[in-house]
Scaffold this motif. Structure first.
Motif, mmCIF file in Angstrom:
data_model
loop_
_atom_site.group_PDB
_atom_site.id
_atom_site.type_symbol
_atom_site.label_atom_id
_atom_site.label_comp_id
_atom_site.label_asym_id
_atom_site.label_seq_id
_atom_site.Cartn_x
_atom_site.Cartn_y
_atom_site.Cartn_z
ATOM 1 N N PHE A 58 1.094 -1.462 0.062
ATOM 2 C CA PHE A 58 -0.062 0.071 0.089
ATOM 3 C C PHE A 58 0.847 1.496 -0.277
ATOM 4 N N ASN A 59 2.456 1.077 0.550
ATOM 5 C CA ASN A 59 2.672 2.303 0.639
ATOM 6 C C ASN A 59 3.299 2.313 -1.069
ATOM 7 N N LEU A 60 3.749 1.359 -1.494
ATOM 8 C CA LEU A 60 4.386 1.323 -3.415
ATOM 9 C C LEU A 60 3.358 2.156 -4.061
ATOM 10 N N VAL A 61 1.347 1.751 -3.888
ATOM 11 C CA VAL A 61 0.565 2.334 -3.911
ATOM 12 C C VAL A 61 0.500 3.876 -3.948
ATOM 13 N N ALA A 62 0.830 4.191 -2.457
ATOM 14 C CA ALA A 62 0.630 5.509 -2.665
ATOM 15 C C ALA A 62 1.853 6.603 -3.665
ATOM 16 N N LEU A 63 3.215 5.633 -3.262
ATOM 17 C CA LEU A 63 4.013 6.456 -4.180
ATOM 18 C C LEU A 63 4.039 6.235 -5.355
ATOM 19 N N SER A 64 3.710 5.163 -6.508
ATOM 20 C CA SER A 64 3.435 5.341 -7.913
ATOM 21 C C SER A 64 1.766 6.411 -8.577
ATOM 22 N N TYR A 65 0.947 6.734 -7.405
ATOM 23 C CA TYR A 65 -0.093 7.316 -7.054
ATOM 24 C C TYR A 65 0.756 8.195 -7.326
ATOM 25 N N ASP A 66 0.948 9.619 -6.335
ATOM 26 C CA ASP A 66 2.233 10.546 -5.824
ATOM 27 C C ASP A 66 2.621 10.717 -7.407
ATOM 28 N N ARG A 67 3.586 9.994 -8.273
ATOM 29 C CA ARG A 67 4.435 10.228 -8.689
ATOM 30 C C ARG A 67 3.472 10.126 -10.732
ATOM 31 N N LEU A 68 2.145 9.221 -10.729
ATOM 32 C CA LEU A 68 1.446 9.674 -11.667
ATOM 33 C C LEU A 68 1.002 11.196 -12.073
ATOM 34 N N ILE A 69 0.403 11.324 -10.078
ATOM 35 C CA ILE A 69 0.019 12.566 -9.882
ATOM 36 C C ILE A 69 0.821 13.952 -10.816
ATOM 37 N N ALA A 70 1.915 13.650 -10.547
ATOM 38 C CA ALA A 70 3.234 14.644 -10.416
ATOM 39 C C ALA A 70 3.748 14.668 -12.319
ATOM 40 N N ILE A 71 3.313 13.940 -12.441
ATOM 41 C CA ILE A 71 4.314 13.809 -14.111
ATOM 42 C C ILE A 71 2.513 14.057 -15.097
ATOM 43 N N ILE A 72 2.212 13.353 -14.789
ATOM 44 C CA ILE A 72 0.525 13.207 -15.790
ATOM 45 C C ILE A 72 -0.017 14.961 -15.648
ATOM 46 N N PHE A 73 0.168 15.117 -13.875
ATOM 47 C CA PHE A 73 -0.980 16.203 -14.171
ATOM 48 C C PHE A 73 -0.417 17.129 -12.888
ATOM 49 N N PRO A 74 1.046 17.947 -13.698
ATOM 50 C CA PRO A 74 1.678 18.619 -12.794
ATOM 51 C C PRO A 74 1.429 19.673 -12.110
ATOM 52 N N LEU A 75 0.303 20.324 -13.398
ATOM 53 C CA LEU A 75 -0.508 21.240 -11.804
ATOM 54 C C LEU A 75 -1.348 21.432 -11.619
ATOM 55 N N HIS A 76 -1.767 19.833 -10.823
ATOM 56 C CA HIS A 76 -2.925 19.536 -10.155
ATOM 57 C C HIS A 76 -2.077 18.812 -8.926
ATOM 58 N N TYR A 77 -0.893 18.689 -8.904
ATOM 59 C CA TYR A 77 -0.682 18.217 -7.961
ATOM 60 C C TYR A 77 -0.594 18.605 -7.180
ATOM 61 N N GLN A 78 -0.414 19.961 -6.599
ATOM 62 C CA GLN A 78 -0.697 20.510 -5.149
ATOM 63 C C GLN A 78 -2.454 20.074 -4.299
ATOM 64 N N VAL A 79 -3.403 20.519 -5.565
ATOM 65 C CA VAL A 79 -4.510 19.784 -5.145
ATOM 66 C C VAL A 79 -4.656 19.220 -4.573
ATOM 67 N N LYS A 80 -4.009 17.758 -5.630
ATOM 68 C CA LYS A 80 -4.693 16.097 -5.454
ATOM 69 C C LYS A 80 -3.514 15.972 -4.503
ATOM 70 N N VAL A 81 -2.734 15.750 -4.645
ATOM 71 C CA VAL A 81 -2.090 14.982 -3.111
ATOM 72 C C VAL A 81 -1.366 16.267 -2.551
#
Length: 297
Positions: free
Chosen positions: A94-117
């Motif tokens: 589950f920690n690895l899931v959280a880290l993968s989701y973090d990288r997904l938002i940071a790279i695919i949706f960088p402008l929404h990162y601060q809002v989503k994560v």
């Protein structure tokens, strides 16, 4: 009627031994060298995970949602290495899931990162994962209390292995087996599927704009390494469980338990630029604090 009553009494009579005997590493040649390796791995694991936790606590620039998950992973690895049972090993996926989701938002949706994560989101995700793992553990233990043990009480493992204990039962353990498979799907295969989907999406996006996203893709290498270190040995054990002997399975389970907690902090220190910069900054501050102040007369 008497036959029915006798069957009923036999079904509700449970034989619960006062203890189980953990055989440990018996019958394995040259175990004294293996113990030395385990001791070294454990020391490196404790020092590495403690160092990662201390660095994140001391450096305020690392108190981001991403490193909240990293801190929780180091915390779980540290205490998981020190106390195998209850180890709560499924908290790592589950920690690895959280880290993968973090990288997904940071790279695919960088402008929404601060809002989503956000910190609230990451703390909530970690809390849910711990609650889920604890609940699953309690359910598994409760199901074990419904089994009867009338033959061997020797567990061919180095800890109270759930699979070995339910296999020793002399009454019907079908519910335990089904629950065990369901737990494996929920705590192993679904997290792995989610992680693979995240990084597949990241890879597709990076390939679509290689020059602009190469630097961003490098930040995923540490997470992919952690995923490989954790999931590959576990998948190997599950896939070949019926075809390997007991001692080989025992050693493989032990390596799966002790090596990921040792390698996780090493990977983060060596591959994560933020951690490297933080270490250099903290060492520089410590060196400056020890430099004597010269007084001019």
């Amino acid at each position: 009627m008497e036959l029915f009553n006798s069957d009923l009494e036999r079904n509700i009579t449970f034989v619960r031994p006062p203890y189980f005997i953990i055989s440990g590493f018996t019958g394995i040649p040259n175990m004294k060298y293996y113990y030395v390796i385990l001791f070294i791995v454990y020391i490196v694991s404790v020092l590495g995970n403690t160092a990662v936790m201390v660095i994140i606590c001391l450096d305020h620039t690392l108190r981001t949602p991403n490193y909240v998950a990293v801190f929780n992973l180091a915390f779980a690895d540290l205490f998981g290495s020190s106390a195998v049972v209850p180890k709560l090993p499924f908290n790592a996926p589950f920690n690895l899931v959280a880290l993968s989701y973090d990288r997904l938002i940071a790279i695919i949706f960088p402008l929404h990162y601060q809002v989503k994560v956000t910190h609230k989101f990451m703390f909530s995700l970690i809390a849910v994962s711990w609650l889920f793992v604890i609940t699953v553990t309690l359910i598994s233990v409760d199901l074990l209390t419904r089994l009867s043990y009338c033959e061997s009480v020797v567990i061919n493992s180095y800890f109270c292995d759930y699979d070995f204990i339910q296999d020793l039962a002399c009454n019907d353990n079908a519910l335990n087996v089904v629950t065990d498979h369901l737990i494996s799907v929920l705590t192993l295969w679904l997290p792995l599927l989610f992680i693979l989907c995240c990084y597949s999406h990241i890879g597709y996006t990076v390939l679509a704009a290689v020059r602009e996203r190469v630097k961003a893709f490098k930040t995923c290498t540490s997470h992919l390494s952690l995923v490989a270190i954790y999931f590959l040995p576990v998948m190997f054990t599950f896939a070949l469980n019926e075809y390997i002997d007991a001692n080989t399975r025992l050693i493989n389970m032990c390596l799966t338990t002790v090596f990921p907690p040792m390698l996780n902090p090493i990977i983060y220190v060596l591959q994560t630029q933020e951690i490297q910069v933080s270490v250099k900054r903290l060492l520089k501050i410590k060196k400056q604090s020890k430099t004597p102040v010269k007084c001019k007369i």
